[in-house]
Write an enzyme that holds these catalytic residues in place. Structure first.
Site: not given
Ligand code: M6R
Length: 602
Positions: A2, A27, A75, A99-100, A478, A482, A485, A501, A597
């Site tokens: 919010c 937001r 939200w 908000n909260g 993950e 990160k 990327e 292995h 994104k």
């Molecule tokens: O919107 P989604 O969670 O479905 O997206 C999936 C992937 O494209 C997303 O997680 C991507 O791997 C990110 N860039 C990871 O940081």
């Protein structure tokens, strides 16, 4: 999340509020509203959906005389995104925005309802305005009524209240949620962050938790638990883009810091005293379900893998995870006793959406875990759980991963409750650990500055291995994702036990290994795996609550009582490592090359 705005002055209030709300839409929101008192007249407008709907509703209304005004973007947390649930909430002669979370709202609501007070919305916020009017009706002193009201509230909040009983004042209080006050001559502004007031106010005061007061006649009177206090205004920033990042260098950095806070939203109303409840789910969804299949991409796939460990171990339900783009073309055998779960931050990922459609065509029941309400995946699913992470701007997902993982942990307990596969003692233990999650996600100066210093040692080499076992294997995947990327360095996540292995052939001093060594899960096993790498001169950065002498670098974590708390704490460390390396390399952290994104094409 919010957003709040407020204004006292003689400019066109409607425009100031709508412009301010526009600055808060980043937001995330699903409805918006404003309330204005001018010439003793209280006016209120609300609209579900985009802000343009509110603009449309108010297009014939003018507010050009002196007055007080408040506005809000909502939200949804308590109750659906409807006009009745949108703020400002109304009493008989007052309006409130908030908000909260008011944690004790149910108790307060019951008490007020027993006195004949009628509630229109399902929100926690509405209790504030009714409580205020109850006290004001007794003593006819709005300021005293406001202070009594906030004394009664438990939880985290920022709130503004206007009332015909004192039509020149805005009452305010902050406890846990952000709020600031802007000043320009006799005009006074309120907002959840700088951007709504940049270009309008010239000075600002950032309210501290526990502060409250009123604004009237161009002046703010401020209090805290010790009584009235003075305060110093500071010049207001002029750069909006910078202000949206709340002073952080990148949105990703801001989002890493936000994780602790947004986790409260994710858990709100779901983590109860002695059980998990999902208001949005019908237990019938799980009838005749004997196993679960989860489909997702990228980071969401990693949270799915984490969830599968939890679902099998704690809820005792078989769970399989598939990468959506693989699932689509493998001609999978789908059975009706499988619950099909999709996970997606955006809710628009083409492969995940198509996988979901395939499962539906095969007659499977579906559930999505998603951050965006009304997205394609949410609309396509039988049921949905929203992760409530707020808008995530950094392409590299951080808070979406954290909140997805939390939803999966909660879902595990929810399924375990239905299947009666968890003892009440174990359930209480899990719930207790869950309550500590926001703390485990806090970014401390100690860790962030250490990651900043360490990052300069990890800019070269021929690659990174992130290794972990069990729940920490998906976290290793993950962590590696990160890093690659945003740094463009080669990184791989690996199950620690698999190194011997094959991959251990790469071991030398120029191979960097990030070792996730939780104390609560197979510590001795992972320790031996890391020792094997140390013996081959690999450069090791170990992350653990247990000291580990052999590591070249060591990050000491603090949680050692529950694997998920270790998980979240280590997750933050890996995110900071990727961030700091990428910044040192001069990369665009928020918009890494070649990435989008939302991946809406195959
Ligand atoms: O919107 P989604 O969670 O479905 O997206 C999936 C992937 O494209 C997303 O997680 C991507 O791997 C990110 N860039 C990871 O940081």
């Amino acid at each position: 999340m919010c957003g709040i705005v407020g204004y006292i002055g003689d400019k066109e209030k409607k425009e100031i509020l709508l412009d301010g709300l526009q600055e808060l839409v980043y937001r995330g929101y699903d409805s918006a509203g404003i309330a204005i008192i001018e010439n003793r007249q209280l006016r209120n407008f609300k609209a579900v959906g985009r802000l343009k709907n509110l603009r449309e509703k108010t297009k014939d209304y003018e507010s050009i005389d002196f007055g007080v005004s408040i506005g809000h973007t909502r939200w949804a947390t308590h109750g659906k995104p409807t006009e009745l649930n949108a703020h400002p909430h109304m009493g008989t002669y007052s309006f409130v925005v908030h908000n909260g979370i008011i944690e004790n709202y149910q108790e307060l609501k019951k008490e007020l309802q027993s006195k004949g007070i009628n509630f229109l919305s399902q929100t926690d916020t509405e209790t504030i305005v009714h409580l205020f009017e109850k006290y004001n009706n007794i003593n006819g002193n709005p300021w005293e009524a406001f202070t009594k009201t906030i004394d009664k509230l438990d939880g985290a909040y920022a709130t503004l209240l206007i009332t015909e009983a004192d039509e020149k004042s805005i009452f305010f209080a902050k406890h846990g949620s952000p709020m600031l006050i802007g000043f320009k001559d006799d005009e006074i502004f309120f907002a959840s962050s700088d951007t709504p007031i940049i270009g309008k106010a010239t000075e600002v005061y950032y309210l501290e938790d526990g502060e409250y007061g009123y604004a009237k006649d161009g002046k703010v009177t401020l209090f805290d638990e010790n009584g009235e206090k003075s305060f110093t205004k500071q010049p207001l920033a002029t750069d909006k883009a910078m202000a949206q990042k709340d002073g952080y260098r990148f949105f990703m950095e801001k989002e890493i810091y936000e994780q602790s806070h947004v986790m409260n939203d994710t858990m709100m109303g779901r983590l109860l005293e002695d059980k998990i409840d999902f208001e949005e789910l019908d237990e019938k969804l799980f009838e005749n379900i004997t196993n679960i299949k989860i489909c997702a991409c990228g980071t969401s796939y990693h949270s799915a893998l984490t969830g599968a460990y939890l679902l099998e171990r704690v809820a005792k339900i078989p769970c399989q995870v598939e990468i959506a783009s693989e699932f689509r073309y493998k001609e999978p055998l789908l059975q009706k006793n499988t619950l099909f779960i999709t996970i997606s931050q955006s809710g628009e990922t083409a492969d995940t959406l198509e996988a979901l459609k395939m499962a539906k065509r095969a007659g499977l029941k579906s559930l999505s875990i998603c951050n965006v309400d009304n997205s394609s995946i949410v609309r396509e699913s039988d049921s949905a759980i929203l992760t409530r992470a707020g808008i995530e701007k950094g392409v590299a997902s951080t808070k979406a991963f954290a909140t997805q993982t939390m939803v999966l942990w909660m879902l595990t307990l929810y399924v375990a409750q239905i299947k009666k596969s968890i003892s009440s003692e174990k359930l209480l233990e899990e719930l207790d650990a869950m309550r500590h999650t926001p703390k485990s996600l806090l970014v401390t100066d100690r860790v962030h500055s250490k990651m900043n210093r360490l990052s300069k040692r990890y800019l070269h080499g021929h690659g990174f291995f992130f290794i972990g076992r069990d729940l920490f294997f998906p976290l290793a995947l993950e962590g590696a994702l990160k890093l690659k990327e945003i740094s463009y360095l080669h990184a791989e996540g690996y199950p620690a036990g698999e190194m011997k292995h094959g991959p251990i052939a790469l071991a030398d001093s120029e191979l960097f290994t990030i070792a996730l060594m939780p104390k609560t899960l197979h510590y001795d096993k992972i320790k031996s795996n890391v020792e094997e790498l140390c013996a081959r001169d690999t450069t090791v950065l170990a992350i653990s609550s247990e000291p580990f002498e052999l590591a070249d670098d060591f990050i000491k974590t603090t949680y050692d009582s529950h694997p998920m708390l270790e998980f979240f704490e280590m997750m933050v460390v890996t995110q900071l490592l990727a961030l700091e390396i990428s910044i040192r390399l001069g990369n665009d952290v928020d918009m890494p090359r070649n990435l989008a994104k939302s991946v809406t094409v195959e």
